[in-house]
Design an enzyme around this catalytic site. Sequence first.
Site, PDB file in Angstrom:
ATOM      1  N   ARG A  46     -16.923  -6.803  15.817  1.00 38.34           N
ATOM      2  CA  ARG A  46     -16.315  -5.482  15.632  1.00 38.34           C
ATOM      3  C   ARG A  46     -15.486  -5.142  16.864  1.00 38.34           C
ATOM      4  O   ARG A  46     -14.423  -4.552  16.786  1.00 38.34           O
ATOM      5  CB  ARG A  46     -17.382  -4.392  15.385  1.00 38.34           C
ATOM      6  N   TYR A  98       3.705  11.324   3.534  1.00 38.61           N
ATOM      7  CA  TYR A  98       2.990  10.445   2.612  1.00 38.61           C
ATOM      8  C   TYR A  98       1.757  11.204   2.082  1.00 38.61           C
ATOM      9  O   TYR A  98       1.025  11.836   2.859  1.00 38.61           O
ATOM     10  CB  TYR A  98       2.571   9.181   3.365  1.00 38.61           C
ATOM     11  N   ASP A 170       5.117   7.816  12.017  1.00 38.51           N
ATOM     12  CA  ASP A 170       4.730   6.827  11.012  1.00 38.51           C
ATOM     13  C   ASP A 170       5.984   5.999  10.715  1.00 38.51           C
ATOM     14  O   ASP A 170       6.935   6.481  10.116  1.00 38.51           O
ATOM     15  CB  ASP A 170       4.219   7.545   9.755  1.00 38.51           C
ATOM     16  N   LYS A 195       2.661  -2.577   3.883  1.00 38.17           N
ATOM     17  CA  LYS A 195       4.008  -2.505   3.336  1.00 38.17           C
ATOM     18  C   LYS A 195       4.896  -3.589   3.974  1.00 38.17           C
ATOM     19  O   LYS A 195       4.658  -4.746   3.748  1.00 38.17           O
ATOM     20  CB  LYS A 195       4.558  -1.089   3.531  1.00 38.17           C
TER      21      LYS A 195
HETATM   22  C1  LIG Z   1       1.077   3.408   2.332  1.00 33.99           C
HETATM   23  C2  LIG Z   1       1.391   4.368   3.413  1.00 33.99           C
HETATM   24  C3  LIG Z   1       0.387   4.869   4.258  1.00 33.99           C
HETATM   25  C4  LIG Z   1      -1.081   4.543   4.057  1.00 33.99           C
HETATM   26  O1  LIG Z   1      -1.362   3.214   4.299  1.00 33.99           O
HETATM   27  P1  LIG Z   1      -2.550   2.386   3.596  1.00 33.99           P
HETATM   28  O2  LIG Z   1      -2.403   1.025   4.177  1.00 33.99           O
HETATM   29  O3  LIG Z   1      -2.308   2.464   2.121  1.00 33.99           O
HETATM   30  O4  LIG Z   1      -3.827   3.061   3.985  1.00 33.99           O
HETATM   31  C5  LIG Z   1       0.765   5.724   5.277  1.00 33.99           C
HETATM   32  N1  LIG Z   1       2.059   6.086   5.468  1.00 33.99           N
HETATM   33  C6  LIG Z   1       3.048   5.629   4.661  1.00 33.99           C
HETATM   34  C7  LIG Z   1       4.457   6.066   4.916  1.00 33.99           C
HETATM   35  C8  LIG Z   1       2.746   4.765   3.614  1.00 33.99           C
HETATM   36  O5  LIG Z   1       3.744   4.331   2.814  1.00 33.99           O
END
Ligand SMILES: *Cc1c(COP(=O)(O)O)cnc(C)c1O
Length: 379
Positions: A46, A98, A170, A195
């Site tokens: 961990r 988001y 983000d 993504k």
């Molecule tokens: C998908 C997404 C998230 C969340 O991420 P996960 O890996 O699904 O937990 C946060 N911010 C944006 C802009 C996203 O597209």
Amino acid sequence: MKLGTKLIHAGVAPDPSTGAIMTPIFQTSTYVQSAPGEHKGYEYARTQNPTRDALQNALAAIEGGTHGICFGSGLAATDGILKLLQPGDEVIATNDLYGGTYRIFTKVFERYGIKFRFIGLQDASNLEAHITAQTKLIWLETPTNPLLNIIDIAACAEIARQKGILLCVDNTFASPYLQNPLELGADIVVHSATKYLGGHSDVVHGAVIVKDEELAKQLYFIQNSCGAVPGPQDCFLVLRGIKTLHVRMQRHCENGEAIAQFLRNHPRVARVYWPGFTDHPNHNIARKQMRGFGGMMSFTLKDDNLAAANRILSGTHLFSLAESLGGVESLIGHPASMTHASIPREERIKNGLADSLIRLSVGIEDASDLIEDLNNAIG
Ligand SMILES: *Cc1c(COP(=O)(O)O)cnc(C)c1O
């Protein structure tokens, strides 16, 4: 070193025990000590894992930070950042976040006494009126989802710096190929590596990148204490994904431009939201802070109703109807009935999310096939 070279070499080295050029998946929970307290820097998985270490170092390098801290998902990464705060602290966030980020803010962390204010940040000076002595964090996304608005990161960073407030960006939609918020003055970058970083729709993963030693220490403490760590196989997949980020993003941008132009000229399409158009309201900021305009876009129909949108959503063959984005394959989605379905219709429309709004994550297939697919579906 330039980005394309960093993406392939940063953080990784041949495995010292075998010479394996690919970072091994260290699928282990613990490490043998030669005597009590005598070990090779790894005690329990961990806390430390060599596959994760390689990825964390690579991510720090490609975002222009000093430390990467990985989590089991993008939202687990967001959770880790919010745990830097105390009850009574305030967060200012953009109002088109988001959905999952909005949910963890309002449904989880508000219960722990943290206050969130959601404001429009397309004009960064809007921040001034909302900052209080309790404001500890500013949180923004750019480009935003699904309307592809652009927020001026450097302008927000300057205000945050003057007031001693942390700025978190983000960077999921842009990826480090198009934009590096730390270099524009942000303190924290968060990614859903699910993504573009992973890029192949085969892993859920999150990351935080910072450039400050003390902040990194606190985040490693949270990562280890709360335990939302990714497994080594998932770290391997993201590490593998980022090696081709630059070539994938180049094609996402080319295809994105071709499809945005096609849609804009289509007689049934009302409006196309894509920051590469010179008449996009924030095009100049996009040009200043991004190195390209990406493959994310949305469009509305002149026939603005759910039935018309549904015909297109179920009429494409190469564009798959699914949530998520950033993979090599093209996806099509409908914010009103999918990602933003929980928002009441009236409020949704007020925020510009029309019934016929369709979002595309343009993949890296051949653009002519993608255009033909859309053309057949739009009719
Ligand atoms: C998908 C997404 C998230 C969340 O991420 P996960 O890996 O699904 O937990 C946060 N911010 C944006 C802009 C996203 O597209």
